[in-house]
Structure formats: C-alpha cells, structure tokens
Design a protein around this motif. Structure first.
Motif, PDB file in Angstrom:
ATOM      1  N   LEU A  42      -0.461  -0.589   4.649  1.00 21.04           N
ATOM      2  CA  LEU A  42      -1.860  -1.148   5.270  1.00 21.04           C
ATOM      3  C   LEU A  42      -2.294  -0.434   6.453  1.00 21.04           C
ATOM      4  CD1 LEU A  42      -1.241  -5.000   5.081  1.00 21.04           C
ATOM      5  CD2 LEU A  42      -2.378  -3.597   3.545  1.00 21.04           C
ATOM      6  N   SER A  43      -3.653   0.373   6.132  1.00 16.97           N
ATOM      7  CA  SER A  43      -4.217   0.986   7.366  1.00 16.97           C
ATOM      8  C   SER A  43      -5.604   1.043   7.213  1.00 16.97           C
ATOM      9  CB  SER A  43      -3.390   2.294   7.569  1.00 16.97           C
ATOM     10  OG  SER A  43      -4.241   3.095   8.453  1.00 16.97           O
ATOM     11  N   GLN A  44      -6.505   0.634   8.141  1.00 12.71           N
ATOM     12  CA  GLN A  44      -7.883   0.769   8.078  1.00 12.71           C
ATOM     13  C   GLN A  44      -8.379   2.156   7.896  1.00 12.71           C
ATOM     14  OE1 GLN A  44     -11.747   1.361   8.620  1.00 12.71           O
ATOM     15  NE2 GLN A  44     -10.518   1.752  10.308  1.00 12.71           N
ATOM     16  N   SER A  45      -7.867   2.952   8.918  1.00 10.22           N
ATOM     17  CA  SER A  45      -7.987   4.368   8.585  1.00 10.22           C
ATOM     18  C   SER A  45      -7.652   5.385   8.053  1.00 10.22           C
ATOM     19  CB  SER A  45      -8.097   4.856  10.217  1.00 10.22           C
ATOM     20  OG  SER A  45      -6.562   4.952  10.352  1.00 10.22           O
ATOM     21  N   GLY A  46      -6.278   4.818   7.414  1.00  9.13           N
ATOM     22  CA  GLY A  46      -5.241   5.758   6.782  1.00  9.13           C
ATOM     23  C   GLY A  46      -4.849   6.751   7.463  1.00  9.13           C
ATOM     24  N   PRO A  60       8.549   5.056  -4.479  1.00  8.71           N
ATOM     25  CA  PRO A  60       7.021   5.051  -4.586  1.00  8.71           C
ATOM     26  C   PRO A  60       6.357   4.279  -3.375  1.00  8.71           C
ATOM     27  CG  PRO A  60       8.001   3.529  -6.101  1.00  8.71           C
ATOM     28  CD  PRO A  60       9.076   4.191  -5.402  1.00  8.71           C
ATOM     29  N   ALA A  61       5.019   4.530  -3.294  1.00  9.51           N
ATOM     30  CA  ALA A  61       4.160   4.090  -2.340  1.00  9.51           C
ATOM     31  C   ALA A  61       2.896   3.768  -2.496  1.00  9.51           C
ATOM     32  CB  ALA A  61       4.283   5.297  -1.043  1.00  9.51           C
ATOM     33  N   LEU A  62       2.269   2.688  -2.253  1.00 13.31           N
ATOM     34  CA  LEU A  62       1.050   2.093  -2.382  1.00 13.31           C
ATOM     35  C   LEU A  62       0.461   1.954  -0.923  1.00 13.31           C
ATOM     36  CD1 LEU A  62      -1.277   1.126  -4.253  1.00 13.31           C
ATOM     37  CD2 LEU A  62      -0.284  -1.316  -4.073  1.00 13.31           C
ATOM     38  N   THR A  63      -0.809   2.785  -1.056  1.00 14.23           N
ATOM     39  CA  THR A  63      -1.566   2.592   0.347  1.00 14.23           C
ATOM     40  C   THR A  63      -2.883   1.645  -0.039  1.00 14.23           C
ATOM     41  OG1 THR A  63      -0.961   4.580   1.137  1.00 14.23           O
ATOM     42  CG2 THR A  63      -2.974   3.660   2.041  1.00 14.23           C
ATOM     43  N   ILE A  64      -3.005   0.860   0.722  1.00  7.78           N
ATOM     44  CA  ILE A  64      -4.422  -0.296   1.059  1.00  7.78           C
ATOM     45  C   ILE A  64      -5.122   0.291   2.460  1.00  7.78           C
ATOM     46  CG2 ILE A  64      -5.180  -2.388   1.158  1.00  7.78           C
ATOM     47  CD1 ILE A  64      -3.226  -3.712  -0.414  1.00  7.78           C
ATOM     48  N   THR A  65      -6.241   1.128   2.093  1.00  8.31           N
ATOM     49  CA  THR A  65      -6.964   1.493   3.190  1.00  8.31           C
ATOM     50  C   THR A  65      -8.376   1.512   2.825  1.00  8.31           C
ATOM     51  OG1 THR A  65      -7.105   3.578   4.640  1.00  8.31           O
ATOM     52  CG2 THR A  65      -7.026   3.943   2.156  1.00  8.31           C
ATOM     53  N   THR A 109     -10.383  -9.046   7.175  1.00 11.67           N
ATOM     54  CA  THR A 109     -10.448  -9.831   5.902  1.00 11.67           C
ATOM     55  C   THR A 109     -10.350  -9.187   4.679  1.00 11.67           C
ATOM     56  OG1 THR A 109     -12.068 -10.914   7.591  1.00 11.67           O
ATOM     57  CG2 THR A 109     -12.390 -11.196   5.277  1.00 11.67           C
ATOM     58  N   ALA A 110     -10.986  -7.818   4.710  1.00 10.07           N
ATOM     59  CA  ALA A 110     -10.819  -7.062   3.437  1.00 10.07           C
ATOM     60  C   ALA A 110      -9.203  -6.923   3.028  1.00 10.07           C
ATOM     61  CB  ALA A 110     -11.216  -5.634   3.775  1.00 10.07           C
ATOM     62  N   GLN A 111      -8.327  -6.351   3.894  1.00  5.23           N
ATOM     63  CA  GLN A 111      -7.083  -6.363   3.801  1.00  5.23           C
ATOM     64  C   GLN A 111      -6.426  -7.543   3.027  1.00  5.23           C
ATOM     65  OE1 GLN A 111      -5.205  -5.047   7.561  1.00  5.23           O
ATOM     66  NE2 GLN A 111      -5.553  -2.984   7.078  1.00  5.23           N
ATOM     67  N   ILE A 112      -6.694  -8.688   3.432  1.00  8.57           N
ATOM     68  CA  ILE A 112      -6.127  -9.734   2.895  1.00  8.57           C
ATOM     69  C   ILE A 112      -6.952 -10.220   1.433  1.00  8.57           C
ATOM     70  CG2 ILE A 112      -6.132 -12.398   3.224  1.00  8.57           C
ATOM     71  CD1 ILE A 112      -6.257 -11.831   6.302  1.00  8.57           C
ATOM     72  N   ALA A 113      -8.130  -9.860   1.469  1.00  6.73           N
ATOM     73  CA  ALA A 113      -8.812 -10.176   0.181  1.00  6.73           C
ATOM     74  C   ALA A 113      -8.183  -9.123  -0.871  1.00  6.73           C
ATOM     75  CB  ALA A 113     -10.232  -9.885   0.273  1.00  6.73           C
TER      76      ALA A 113
END
Length: 419
Positions: free
Chosen positions: A342-346, A364-369, A401-405
């Motif tokens: 999890l990272s806003q900026s990546g 394996p890795a999944l990014t949420i950014t 908020t977006a990360q949680i969504a």
C-alpha cells in the motif's frame, strides 16, 4: 523527503525551477536552493520556505541550465551551508541530492579537501571532482563515484565548464526525466513539478545514470551500456494540483472524497454493474495461503482495516506490517504468501526494500497505489490504482479513503469464487 528539479535548454530556467520547487513543497523541507550557469555558476540558498528563497535570488539571475532542491535535514542542522546545491572545492561541479549515503564517512577519509557543510551530499560532489582530476572525463568521474556510493540517491550535477550537459542518476530515490519540445529537457522528483512544461516523462531505474542535453537523453548503466526506454504520458490534469478557491490543499482533498469513491466504483465496475477485478489479479491472490500487507504511516493504518475486510469477507488470513520494520526483521513466512503493498506515491523506499526481498524469494506482489508507472507499481506483478488524483497535503485524506475502498473492492472480488 527532499525534492529535486532541473532544466537544460531554456532561458527562463529560474522561474520554472522555482515554480517546480513550489509544487514539491508537499514533500516537506527545511531549506531550499537553486544553481544556474550564467557567466559561471550562481548558487542561491536559504533556510525556510520557497518564498524566502525567492527573496534572495536576484531578479536577473538566470541561465540555460539549472538545478533546484528542497532539503529535509538528515546530515547536519537546517542552515544555509547545509542547504543544497553543494559545490566541489574548485566550484566546477555543483550537485543536488535526495537520499542518504551510508558510507559517507569512509568516502570522506579519501578526500583531501576541507568540507564546508555537515552533509553527505558534499562528500559526493568532492568525490566527483577527485575522480575527474584523475580521469579527465566528467561522465567517467560521475560513474566511478556512483559505483562506490552505498545507500539511496537521486542526483543532478552541473559542470560549469560544459553547461550543455546535465548529469543525472538515481538509486532507491524517485527521479524522472521530462521531455521538452526538442529545445529543452527537465528532471524532477515528481512529475507534478514539471507539468507546467511537459507531460512526457521517462522512468529511471536504480543504478542508472543519464547524460541530458537540451535535445537528447542518454540512459546508461554503470558499465556504460546504453539503455533504451520509451516515454510515457503523465495522466495528471495540471488543474488537479492547484488549490483553486480553497485555503489549503487538505480542505480541497477532503471535499474530493465523495468524487473519488464514485470514480473508484466506476473504474472497478463491469458492464453489468458488478464490482469486479481483472482475472489476472484474482488469480494472483487466490491460492495464496496468507496475505502480507506492507505499508508505512497512513498506508499501514489503511492496511489494518484491509486485514479485517480480507479476512472477514474473503476468508484469507492476513497480516499487516510496517515496511521499515519488516525489511530488517522478516518473520517466518507461509509456504505460499502474497505481498500486498500500500503506497499513495508508489515510491515509498522502505516498502520497495521489502518488495525487492520478496522478489528474491520468488513471492508474488500486488501494489495498491495512486500513481501508475511508479516504482512499486512497475516492479510488482499487478497493480490496483486508487484513482484518487494527486494528493498534495502531507496529512492524507482522500488517498486513505481510496485505499480502504480499493481494499474493500479486492476483498469483495476475492469472495466471489468462494461463493
């Protein structure tokens, strides 16, 4: 988290760099500085806000090549001598630097010059001059210096004797090259800093150096091999990074939260109106026996909620870890883990350190950014975007908020195959 801007080829460099630094104020800083080549190198530095720097830069200061920096003190207190840019003993070389050099004391012992600051950055620029005095080749001196640096860096270097070239390099710290119209090129820590002049950027990889002129970009590895890479279009509306009628960015971004949630629903909704993800993302997660959520600060706290969502809705065991701790003290892993970043900026350095280790182990890795094309997005197996638009305020609101969504979308989607 410091900021870098640089430009080569334009006559109005000063104002473009100052505006670029203002766009990087969100990263936090305690001092700032600029350097231009104009009848020699002019260096202007000041403690405090960019507005204070503006006051000390003469109205006629300008040049066709320049670099700028916002500093957040790591080595030495906030002061004018410790502010960037830093110069070599002869003043031929001028450098700005983001990151932390871990072996600066060892390198300092190899130098025979009196340092004017307490920074690790000055050690770098003095080492470049030392290597140049031995080789007579600026590019080779830069390359030799990069080979001995331990730690993280994003660098931009001016050679007063050759203002037609800007030397750039990165390792573990974000830096982009922005393409002009053939008469100029730019560098920046964040694309937002240079959207005023271009939306075309080239990603730089760790361990690369770039020889930049007004009309060319040469990317090399540290062995001198040329690397080819296409530019990408920064999908940011310049108006999105303005405050508009708001007193400050945080209030603006709080008010944007309903629109962000609507955008997330639209982005992850199929034609039938169902929330769904690409099969490739679902396949990446399903069959894993545990999810390890990795994040810092706000992202870590979003991950704590994500753990509840993934476990309660999707039924997959989940752990949450602070990336700076996880990187130095990795726990015993299950047989088939998935790493979720999890990272806003990546561009979170501590999280990327964990990603590098996970890849070494074959997991394996999944990014949420929020940032497509960012390092964590580029190096993970798959990415889920936040679609929140630029977040400038240091205190995160809409990105949290977006990360949680998006975590809720992920949990819901993973639950479907399980009935």
């Amino acid at each position: 988290m410091c900021g870098i801007v640089g430009m080569i080829g334009q006559v109005n460099t000063k104002e473009i760099l100052l505006k670029g630094l203002e766009k990087l104020e969100y990263r936090g800083y305690d001092s700032a500085g600029l350097a231009f080549v104009n009848d020699g190198v002019q260096v202007h530095k000041e403690v405090g806000r960019i507005a204070a720097l503006r006051e000390v830069v003469p109205a006629d200061a300008d040049g066709t090549v320049g670099i700028g920096h916002t500093r957040w003190a790591t080595h030495g207190v906030p002061s004018v001598p410790n502010a960037h840019p830093h110069q070599s003993a002869s003043a031929r070389f001028t450098l700005v630097h983001n990151g932390v050099i871990e072996n600066d004391e060892q390198l300092k012992a190899e130098l025979n010059v009196d340092l004017l600051s307490d920074t690790d950055t000055e050690v770098i620029v003095q080492m470049i001059e030392k290597n140049f005095n031995e080789t007579g080749d600026v590019a080779e001196a830069f390359r030799q210096t990069l080979r001995v640096l331990h730690g993280s860096y994003a660098l931009a270097l001016i050679d007063a004797e050759n203002p037609e070239v800007l030397y750039v390099a990165k390792n573990k710290s974000p830096l982009l090259v922005g393409l002009g119209d053939g008469t100029f090129n730019v560098v920046a820590s964040d694309a937002m800093a240079m959207l005023q002049v271009t939306d075309q950027f080239i990603e730089l990889h760790d361990g690369e150096m770039i020889i930049l002129t007004r009309d060319s970009v040469m990317i090399q590895d540290l062995d001198g091999n040329v690397q080819e890479r296409e530019a990408y279009t920064a999908e940011i509306d310049a108006s999105d990074i303005e405050k508009g009628t708001y007193a400050h960015y945080m209030l603006k971004e709080m008010d944007e939260q309903p629109a962000v949630i609507r955008n997330i629903v639209q982005q992850y909704q199929n034609e039938a109106g169902d929330i769904t993800l690409d099969q490739s993302v679902r396949d990446l997660v399903l069959g894993r026996d545990r999810v390890y959520i990795i994040g810092c600060g706000t992202s870590y706290h979003a991950g704590l909620i994500g753990k509840q969502l993934i476990e309660q809705i999707a039924g997959i065991p989940t752990e949450v870890h602070i990336s700076s701790e996880f990187g130095y003290n990795m726990p015993l892993l299950t047989e088939k883990p998935l790493f979720l970043f999890l990272s806003q900026s990546g561009e979170t350095a501590d999280s990327r350190a964990v990603l590098v280790e996970a890849k070494k182990l074959g997991h394996p890795a999944l990014t949420i950014t929020n940032v497509p094309g960012s390092t964590l997005s580029r190096e993970a197996n798959a990415t889920l975007l936040l679609h929140a638009g630029p977040e400038i305020a240091v205190a995160s609101t809409k990105a949290y908020t977006a990360q949680i969504a998006v975590l809720a979308v992920l949990a819901f989607d993973l639950a479907q195959p399980k009935g």
